[in-house]
Structure formats: structure tokens, C-alpha cells
Write a protein that holds these residues in place. Structure first.
Motif, short mmCIF file in Angstrom:
data_model
loop_
_atom_site.label_atom_id
_atom_site.label_comp_id
_atom_site.label_asym_id
_atom_site.label_seq_id
_atom_site.Cartn_x
_atom_site.Cartn_y
_atom_site.Cartn_z
N CYS A 231 -7.06 36.23 39.50
CA CYS A 231 -6.24 36.49 40.63
C CYS A 231 -5.25 35.45 40.79
O CYS A 231 -4.31 35.44 41.58
N LEU A 232 -5.96 33.89 40.32
CA LEU A 232 -5.16 32.85 40.80
C LEU A 232 -5.12 32.54 42.29
O LEU A 232 -4.34 31.28 42.55
N VAL A 233 -5.58 33.20 43.18
CA VAL A 233 -5.56 32.81 44.58
C VAL A 233 -6.99 32.62 44.96
O VAL A 233 -7.19 32.11 46.19
N CYS A 234 -8.04 33.04 44.45
CA CYS A 234 -9.52 32.89 45.16
C CYS A 234 -9.66 31.34 44.74
O CYS A 234 -9.26 30.82 44.11
N CYS B 6 -10.38 30.43 41.08
CA CYS B 6 -9.32 30.25 40.36
C CYS B 6 -8.50 28.99 40.86
O CYS B 6 -7.82 28.24 40.05
N CYS C 295 -13.09 33.48 38.11
CA CYS C 295 -12.35 34.26 39.08
C CYS C 295 -13.47 34.95 39.97
O CYS C 295 -14.36 35.52 39.38
N ARG C 296 -13.27 34.92 41.16
CA ARG C 296 -14.38 35.37 42.13
C ARG C 296 -14.43 36.99 41.85
O ARG C 296 -15.22 37.79 42.26
#
Ligand SMILES: [Zn+2]
Length: 353
Positions: free
Chosen positions: A60-63, A66, A52-53
Motif C-alpha cells: 500500500c506504500l502508506v502503512c 511500507c 505491508c500490513r
């Protein structure tokens, strides 16, 4: 690739992310514990938090990191991640070609050593997860040793394993071992109920698998539900036990590939294991060490009948069923073993020695 937080293992993984954030993370980890309790899901969740960034930490599941990991098929779409997965590949054992190329050989899969020879593309880490590492054959384990001895900076290798004694001592000793425990009865029951299992089936399966959600789900898919119903019929008042026995061979379920005999053996083994689990539960209820929670559903009728017969009958039945289960492994004829097992179960009701 599906990435999710595995129930009951969050705090172990958070400890690893904290170690990574402060530069104390070992380059080789062994996630060990019983089958089917979420170790592999935990390895993927841990990976997500490393790539994850915003990490290391809870993904975060959105970067982009992810999203790339979650994209694509079971391999995932992140350039800094390699998944060696004998289950998805359909391998009985993990071949050496999955770990390192040998001169002059071409392989259909990217090897771990060629993956690690590349620089990290998207992040500053390269993560390799090996599922069911006990399936690494000896050549593959020897090839892996080299990686464990001279890891490239940023390398993280996770071996997921339920039989660590099948790894070479030299491999085990070069890893940091993390013991995973079953996530608890309540979690396992919830997983089974989510999968559509009635409460009493779920309870029987959790008992049978020592609280392993993954193993319980496997049994559910194999048709354990209808087998428990068959045990109910066998214990119903006035039932014709041997006529019920014949029904076992007609039940639907996935008992794997192979010859008709091999499939019959696996079918019978599961049936006897379920019977043993029911008897074990009845024994605990009869001595006051367990609660008889399920009043309905598959297995409940058999359990009630077993409890009524008392602890002594349950003890006799238990030992006989364990012996019959062993007969299956000793390649005796499945039809004969089944009939003997059911005669034993009746004898248990009369409290014979
Ligand atoms: Zn992220």
C-alpha cells in the motif's frame, strides 16, 4: 531505500504474493535472469508486499510496514528486513561474515544468521534479500546452506543472481528458481529515454544489451553516447579514420578504477562492442530482418553507411570486430588493437574476405 514496481515483472511477483497468502511460499527463492533487467528491484518490491500490513499483496506504500521499509538509506528501515548488497558495500565478493559469525570474530555488518536468530519484530516474517548472489564466496555459500536447511518459521530468503551456475549445486537445489526475462524492447527504450538518451542512442544500446534496461543505463553512464558519435565520424564520407581513432582516448566517461592501461582496455572494449552492435543491426536491416528506425542522433550516420554497404560487408566487419574485441581480452596493446579494428572496418567496405 527506494521501492518501486519494476516494469514487466509485476505478474511474477503477484504469483508469489498469492502463494504467500495461502501458505505455499517457499522459504528460499532464486530470482535468476540476465543482468540489469530488474530482478533486484523485483526482489525489493516482493519484499514490500510481504511486509505491508495489508499484505501479502501489492504494497500500500502508506502503512507503517511500507513506510519503514522505504525509510533510511539503502538498507531500509524495517526491523524484519536484511539486505546483503555487495554493490552498495563495495565488495567484490560477499564474505562469510555476511552470512554467519565465526567464533571470536567481530564483523562490521549484521550477519544473516544473527538477523534470523531474532524474532520478527514488526510482522510475522523475516525477509533477507541477497543482491548478486553469484558473488557469495564458497565459504559464504556453505554457511548459507545451513539456513536453507533449517529455516526459522516465517523466513523468506531471496537470492538475486544473473550467473546461477556460480552457485553451488547444493544451494541451487534448495531454492525455488524463478526465471526472469528481459521486460521487452519498449520498456527498455522508455527507461533510456527517461534517462535522457536520444532515441537512436537508446535503440543502439537496447540492441547491444539484448533489451536489458539496467545494462543499457550503465553503458549510457559510461559515455556510450559520445562513442556512438565517434563511430558516426569514422563512417562520415572522406573521414580520416585514424585521426578519429585518437579521439577515443579523449572521450569522457566512467571506465572504472585501476591502472591507466586497465582503463584504456575497458574504454576500447566498450567502443568495439558498440561498433559490433551497430554492424549487427546494419546486417539485419540489410537482409530485411530489422527496421532502420533512427534517422538522426548518435550512431545513426554510422548505421546508414553500414546499411548502404550491404550485408556482405557487414558480415565481414562483424567477424573482424568480434576478433578485435577478443584481442582486448588477450591483453594486446589497446592503441594497436584500435588501429587494426579500424583498418578492418575499412576493408569490410570493400568486401574483402
Ligand atoms: Zn503497506
Amino acid at each position: 531505500m527506494r521501492v518501486f514496481e519494476p516494469a514487466g515483472h509485476g505478474s511474477s511477483i503477484e504469483g508469489l504474493w498469492r502463494a504467500a497468502a495461502t501458505g505455499r511460499l517457499s522459504h528460499a527463492l532464486l530470482f535468476e535472469g540476465p543482468r540489469g533487467i530488474g530482478k533486484f528491484a523485483a526482489a525489493l518490491w516482493f519484499t514490500a508486499g510481504l511486509l505491508c500490513r495489508a499484505g501479502p499483496g501489492r504494497p500500500c506504500l502508506v502503512c507503517p510496514g511500507c513506510k519503514q521499509l522505504a525509510a533510511g538509506d539503502w538498507r531500509g528501515g524495517h526491523a524484519d528486513f536484511l539486505r546483503i548488497d555487495p554493490v552498495e558495500e563495495g565488495w567484490d565478493e560477499i564474505p562469510v561474515s555476511a552470512i554467519a559469525e565465526r567464533a571470536g570474530e567481530r564483523s562490521s555488518v549484521q550477519s544473516l544468521s544473527s538477523f534470523l536468530s531474532l524474532k520478527a519484530l514488526e510482522s510475522d516474517r523475516r525477509v533477507v534479500v541477497v543482491r548478486e548472489a553469484e558473488r557469495l564466496n564458497e565459504h559464504a555459500q556453505n554457511a548459507l546452506l545451513k539456513t536453507l536447511e533449517e529455516p526459522a518459521p516465517g523466513t523468506v530468503l531471496v537470492l538475486e543472481c544473473s550467473r546461477p551456475l556460480e552457485l553451488l549445486p547444493t544451494v541451487r537445489s534448495r531454492t525455488v528458481r524463478l526465471a526472469f526475462a528481459p521486460p521487452g524492447r519498449a520498456v527498455a527504450l522508455a527507461v533510456l529515454e527517461d534517462a535522457g538518451a536520444p532515441r537512436s542512442t537508446a535503440e543502439a544500446l537496447v540492441e547491444l544489451t539484448d533489451g536489458s534496461p539496467g545494462e543499457s543505463l550503465r553503458l549510457l553512464r559510461q559515455g556510450a553516447d559520445s562513442m556512438l558519435e565517434l563511430w558516426d565520424r569514422i563512417f562520415a564520407p572522406g573521414s580520416d579514420t585514424l585521426a578519429c581513432a585518437g579521439a577515443l582516448w579523449e572521450l569522457e566517461g566512467d571506465f572504472g578504477d585501476g591502472s591507466a592501461l586497465a582503463v584504456s582496455r575497458r574504454r576500447l572494449a566498450l567502443f568495439l562492442e558498440l561498433g559490433t552492435a551497430l554492424v549487427h543491426r546494419a546486417r539485419r536491416v540489410a537482409v530485411g530482418a530489422g527496421a532502420e528506425e533512427s534517422a538522426q542522433g548518435a550512431g545513426a550516420g554510422a548505421l546508414a553507411a553500414l546499411v548502404r554497404d550491404g550485408e556482405r560487408a557487414a558480415a565481414v566487419r562483424f567477424h573482424r570486430l568480434v576478433d578485435r574485441r577478443r584481442d582486448v581480452d588477450h591483453n594486446l596493446d589497446p592503441g594497436a588493437v584500435l588501429e587494426l579494428a579500424l583498418l578492418d572496418v575499412r576493408a569490410g567496405a570493400r568486401g574483402l574476405p
